[in-house]
Each structure stands twice: as structure tokens, then as C-alpha cells.
Design an enzyme around this catalytic site. Structure first.
Site, PDB file in Angstrom:
ATOM      1  N   HIS A   9       0.872  -1.193   0.000  1.00  0.00           N
ATOM      2  CA  HIS A   9       0.000   0.000   0.000  1.00  0.00           C
ATOM      3  C   HIS A   9       0.897   1.227   0.000  1.00  0.00           C
ATOM      4  O   HIS A   9       1.246   1.765   1.045  1.00  0.00           O
ATOM      5  CB  HIS A   9      -0.921  -0.037   1.234  1.00  0.00           C
ATOM      6  CG  HIS A   9      -1.940   1.064   1.254  1.00  0.00           C
ATOM      7  ND1 HIS A   9      -3.093   0.978   1.995  1.00  0.00           N
ATOM      8  CD2 HIS A   9      -1.987   2.271   0.638  1.00  0.00           C
ATOM      9  CE1 HIS A   9      -3.801   2.086   1.837  1.00  0.00           C
ATOM     10  NE2 HIS A   9      -3.145   2.896   1.023  1.00  0.00           N
ATOM     11  N   HIS A  11       1.454   4.757  -2.550  1.00  0.00           N
ATOM     12  CA  HIS A  11       1.088   5.557  -3.730  1.00  0.00           C
ATOM     13  C   HIS A  11       2.374   6.192  -4.260  1.00  0.00           C
ATOM     14  O   HIS A  11       3.033   6.937  -3.523  1.00  0.00           O
ATOM     15  CB  HIS A  11       0.085   6.642  -3.359  1.00  0.00           C
ATOM     16  CG  HIS A  11      -1.189   6.098  -2.765  1.00  0.00           C
ATOM     17  ND1 HIS A  11      -2.332   5.925  -3.500  1.00  0.00           N
ATOM     18  CD2 HIS A  11      -1.486   5.667  -1.509  1.00  0.00           C
ATOM     19  CE1 HIS A  11      -3.284   5.428  -2.733  1.00  0.00           C
ATOM     20  NE2 HIS A  11      -2.798   5.262  -1.511  1.00  0.00           N
ATOM     21  N   HIS A 189      -9.484   0.993  -1.399  1.00  0.00           N
ATOM     22  CA  HIS A 189      -9.455   1.655  -0.100  1.00  0.00           C
ATOM     23  C   HIS A 189     -10.883   1.593   0.452  1.00  0.00           C
ATOM     24  O   HIS A 189     -11.838   1.931  -0.257  1.00  0.00           O
ATOM     25  CB  HIS A 189      -9.082   3.126  -0.236  1.00  0.00           C
ATOM     26  CG  HIS A 189      -7.624   3.386  -0.498  1.00  0.00           C
ATOM     27  ND1 HIS A 189      -6.942   2.816  -1.528  1.00  0.00           N
ATOM     28  CD2 HIS A 189      -6.733   4.186   0.159  1.00  0.00           C
ATOM     29  CE1 HIS A 189      -5.675   3.252  -1.501  1.00  0.00           C
ATOM     30  NE2 HIS A 189      -5.524   4.080  -0.493  1.00  0.00           N
ATOM     31  N   GLU A 192     -11.247   3.632   5.775  1.00  0.00           N
ATOM     32  CA  GLU A 192     -10.143   4.482   6.268  1.00  0.00           C
ATOM     33  C   GLU A 192     -10.791   5.576   7.123  1.00  0.00           C
ATOM     34  O   GLU A 192     -10.560   5.656   8.326  1.00  0.00           O
ATOM     35  CB  GLU A 192      -9.379   5.091   5.079  1.00  0.00           C
ATOM     36  CG  GLU A 192      -8.262   6.052   5.472  1.00  0.00           C
ATOM     37  CD  GLU A 192      -7.562   6.697   4.253  1.00  0.00           C
ATOM     38  OE1 GLU A 192      -8.098   6.604   3.129  1.00  0.00           O
ATOM     39  OE2 GLU A 192      -6.489   7.305   4.449  1.00  0.00           O
ATOM     40  N   ASP A 270       1.645   4.001   2.679  1.00  0.00           N
ATOM     41  CA  ASP A 270       0.661   4.901   2.065  1.00  0.00           C
ATOM     42  C   ASP A 270       1.335   6.040   1.279  1.00  0.00           C
ATOM     43  O   ASP A 270       1.618   5.876   0.101  1.00  0.00           O
ATOM     44  CB  ASP A 270      -0.297   5.452   3.139  1.00  0.00           C
ATOM     45  CG  ASP A 270      -1.685   5.754   2.604  1.00  0.00           C
ATOM     46  OD1 ASP A 270      -1.941   5.475   1.422  1.00  0.00           O
ATOM     47  OD2 ASP A 270      -2.531   6.263   3.369  1.00  0.00           O
ATOM     48  N   ASP A 271       1.579   7.167   1.927  1.00  0.00           N
ATOM     49  CA  ASP A 271       2.208   8.325   1.259  1.00  0.00           C
ATOM     50  C   ASP A 271       3.373   8.804   2.130  1.00  0.00           C
ATOM     51  O   ASP A 271       3.274   9.828   2.819  1.00  0.00           O
ATOM     52  CB  ASP A 271       1.171   9.447   1.099  1.00  0.00           C
ATOM     53  CG  ASP A 271      -0.038   8.968   0.312  1.00  0.00           C
ATOM     54  OD1 ASP A 271       0.087   8.787  -0.908  1.00  0.00           O
ATOM     55  OD2 ASP A 271      -1.084   8.719   0.934  1.00  0.00           O
TER      56      ASP A 271
HETATM   57  N1  ADE Z   1      -4.483   8.633  -2.209  1.00  0.00           N
HETATM   58  C1  ADE Z   1      -3.267   8.728  -1.681  1.00  0.00           C
HETATM   59  N2  ADE Z   1      -3.305   8.432  -0.372  1.00  0.00           N
HETATM   60  C2  ADE Z   1      -4.589   8.126  -0.069  1.00  0.00           C
HETATM   61  C3  ADE Z   1      -5.254   7.727   1.104  1.00  0.00           C
HETATM   62  N3  ADE Z   1      -4.625   7.580   2.267  1.00  0.00           N
HETATM   63  N4  ADE Z   1      -6.585   7.513   1.035  1.00  0.00           N
HETATM   64  C4  ADE Z   1      -7.229   7.673  -0.112  1.00  0.00           C
HETATM   65  N5  ADE Z   1      -6.643   8.036  -1.242  1.00  0.00           N
HETATM   66  C5  ADE Z   1      -5.334   8.257  -1.236  1.00  0.00           C
HETATM   67 ZN    ZN Z   2      -3.692   4.754   0.319  1.00  0.00          ZN
END
Ligand code: ADE
Ligand code: ZN
Length: 329
Positions: A9, A11, A189, A192, A270-271
């Protein structure tokens, strides 16, 4: 030896570090609303998923060429290799780049080339997953997926991301039906920020093979029972959950109770450029709050490979690496 893990996971656009954003903006003569890296970093205080997404989508417009995609993918893979990632399933947002006028072939071939190099250089295996925006019309996702299939773009699966609340998975049934009919893997997703009901929809209507995040399943006992019974993978992103305020503090994070309940959870970033770090930072932060045992760490690593889309023989090899790590600790 670092704990060997699969990153499932992540991006790609979320690995754009502030330094890279400024450098790419300068390279392409793009004017940003910040004059320095510190000015940009000062924006990294988020109150919700949406407050993050607004900045995230604005920043990714510095990506303009095939070389840009190659460069940022390579930079991420180098970082991943340093922290024990042995397999990566990389997300990217095709709509963002097509909307800006990029040729999808340039985006995908730039990413793929770097993934192949990382496999040759460091033995990191990979899959590539195109995530569709839930805030955009499903018809747009469907058109783009049809194009990707007709033009035989090299993707291994599709996902669903962006703003969650108000955009239930049921809107995307046709997109996911088409993907599955064409042999693509499917993830989404769900849960969340959104309710447990969105997880039910992702399972029953989109027929996903994995749920990204999924932490809100804990609000629904029946759902937890089902997820445990099916051993449905949940890709949990601890630092992301804190920074986007889905969870108050790391000490409140539900990961230990999810593991305890027998859910198939694994740890992901994630990011990472926005949320305070990569796989290693996520584990370091978890260790600080929960001091996981070797057995718990081994289980999380095992889960990551078992939840991946790598073929069985490669999976067994990776799992053997995890057991070798466990024997040394
Ligand atoms: N795009 C990038 N990070 C995300 C996240 N945590 N939730 C939804 N979309 C995303
Ligand atoms: Zn994500």
C-alpha cells in the site's frame, strides 16, 4: 538483516519528497505557491483525508515526463531497498496524469522501467496497480480502464482511492466487473475514514482481494468475524492514520488488537513523503508504542507476503526469508 516485508500500500505520488517537488518545478518552469522547501513543508499539517488530498493532487502536477516517472520510482525503490522491502505493489493515479495531458504510455513505461531495474539490481519483485478516483465519475474510470485494456497497458490490477466519505464502492461495480473479467487483480481503499458498510460493499459488490486500510471494520463485530474467517488481507498504514487523524495517537492505534483478533493485517506506508516516513519509520513508531515481540513482527511480515499477488514459488522464497529473520531474533 532487516525484517523482509512486502510493501502493498504505497502511492507512487505519495513518495514525492518536498525536495523533488521543488526540483521538478524548477526543471519544468512551474510556479508553485511556496518559495522554499520549508514553505512547502509548512503545509504538511492535515486535519482529514481531504485536507491532505488537496495538497497531494496539487503537488503531483510537477510530474511532466516519462523521465520524471522513472526518476521518482527509482528514488522510492532505492529507499525501499534500504529498509528491507523485498516485494512492492505500487499504486499510481492514472486520472491525475491523463487530466494534465500526459500520455499514459509514458507514465506507465517510466514506472515499469524503474521497477524492472530494481528487480535486476536488488531482487525486489513488483506489481503495478492503477487506482481510480472515487471522487470522479465512475464513467470516467470505466472509459480509462477500457482504454488501458484495449491498448494493453502493463498493469497488474486496479484499486480505488481518493476521498472516501460520500463515494461508496457501489458506484464502481461496473469498473471492477470489467477489471476482473480481464484477469486484473482488484483492491480498494475502504474503511479508512468511511464506515464499515463501505468494507462490506468492497467485499460483496467489488469482490476485492484485499482491503486498503479497513481499520473501521472494528466498528462491526460481524464484519470482523467475516474478515477473519476469509483471512481477507487488510493493508494498514499506521503513520498515515495518525497524520490524517483517523486515529488520535499511535498508542491508540488498533493494529495490535487487529492482530490479536486474527485479522490478516500487514504494515504499509501509504504516502511516506507526507506522513513522516517509509516502512522503517512505520515499524519504529509501532515499536515505540507497542514493543512488538519477534513473533508479532514475524506474523506481520508473513502476512505481507501472503497478502501479495506474487506467484506461489516466489511467495515461498520470501516466506523463507521471513523465517530466516525470525530464527536470528
Ligand atoms: N491517495 C493517496 N493516499 C490516499 C489515502 N490515504 N486515502 C485515499 N486516497 C489516497
Ligand atoms: Zn492509500
Amino acid at each position: 538483516m532487516k525484517l523482509p516485508v512486502a510493501e502493498l500500500h504505497i502511492h507512487l505520488e505519495g513518495t514525492l519528497e518536498p525536495e523533488m517537488i521543488m526540483a521538478l518545478a524548477a526543471k519544468h518552469s512551474i510556479e508553485l505557491p511556496y518559495s522554499s522547501i520549508d514553505g512547502l513543508r509548512a503545509q504538511y499539517e492535515f486535519s482529514s483525508l481531504q485536507s491532505f488530498l488537496d495538497l497531494f493532487y496539487a503537488n503531483m502536477m510537477v510530474l511532466r515526463t516519462r523521465e520524471d516517472f522513472h526518476e521518482i520510482t527509482m528514488a522510492y525503490l532505492q529507499r525501499a531497498n534500504d529498509c528491507g522491502v523485498r516485494h512492492v505493489e505500487l499504486f499510481f493515479d492514472p486520472q491525475a496524469h491523463v487530466e494534465r495531458g500526459m500520455d499514459l504510455r509514458d507514465v506507465i513505461s517510466g514506472i515499469r522501467e524503474a521497477l524492472n531495474e530494481a528487480e535486476e539490481n536488488w531482487g525486489i519483485s513488483h506489481k503495478l496497480i492503477a487506482c481510480f478516483w472515487r471522487h470522479a465519475p465512475a464513467s470516467e474510470a470505466l472509459d480509462l480502464l477500457r482504454l488501458m485494456i484495449t491498448e494493453k497497458h502493463e498493469i497488474d490490477g486496479i484499486g480505488l482511492d481518493s476521498s472516501e466519505l460520500g463515494f461508496p464502492p457501489e458506484l464502481f461495480i461496473e469498473v471492477f466487473d470489467l477489471a476482473r473479467a480481464n484477469g486484473l487483480h482488484v483492491v480498494a481503499h475502504a474503511g479508512e475514514e468511511g464506515p464499515a458498510d463501505y468494507i462490506w460493499q468492497a467485499l460483496d459488490l467489488l469482490k476485492v482481494e484485499r482491503v486498503d486500510h479497513g481499520i473501521r471494520c472494528l466498528d462491526d463485530e460481524k464484519l470482523v468475524q467475516r474478515l477473519v474467517a476469509e483471512q481477507m488481507p487488510l493493508t494498514v498504514c499506521p503513520l498515515s492514520n495518525i497524520r490524517l487523524r483517523a486515529v488520535d495517537t499511535m498508542a491508540d492505534h488498533p493494529l495490535p488488537s487487529m492482530l490479536e483478533a486474527g485479522l490478516k493485517v500487514s504494515v504499509h506506508s501509504d504516502d511516506p513523503a507526507y506522513f513522516g516516513g517509509y516502512m522503517d519509520a512505520n515499524f519504529a513508531s509501532l515499536m515505540e508504542s507497542f514493543n512488538f515481540s519477534t513473533e508479532q513482527l514475524t506474523q506481520l511480515a508473513r502476512n505481507s507476503f501472503e497478502s501479495s499477488f506474487i506467484d506461489d514459488a516466489a511467495k515461498q522464497e520470501r516466506l523463507a526469508e521471513v523465517e530466516a529473520w525470525a530464527n536470528q531474533h
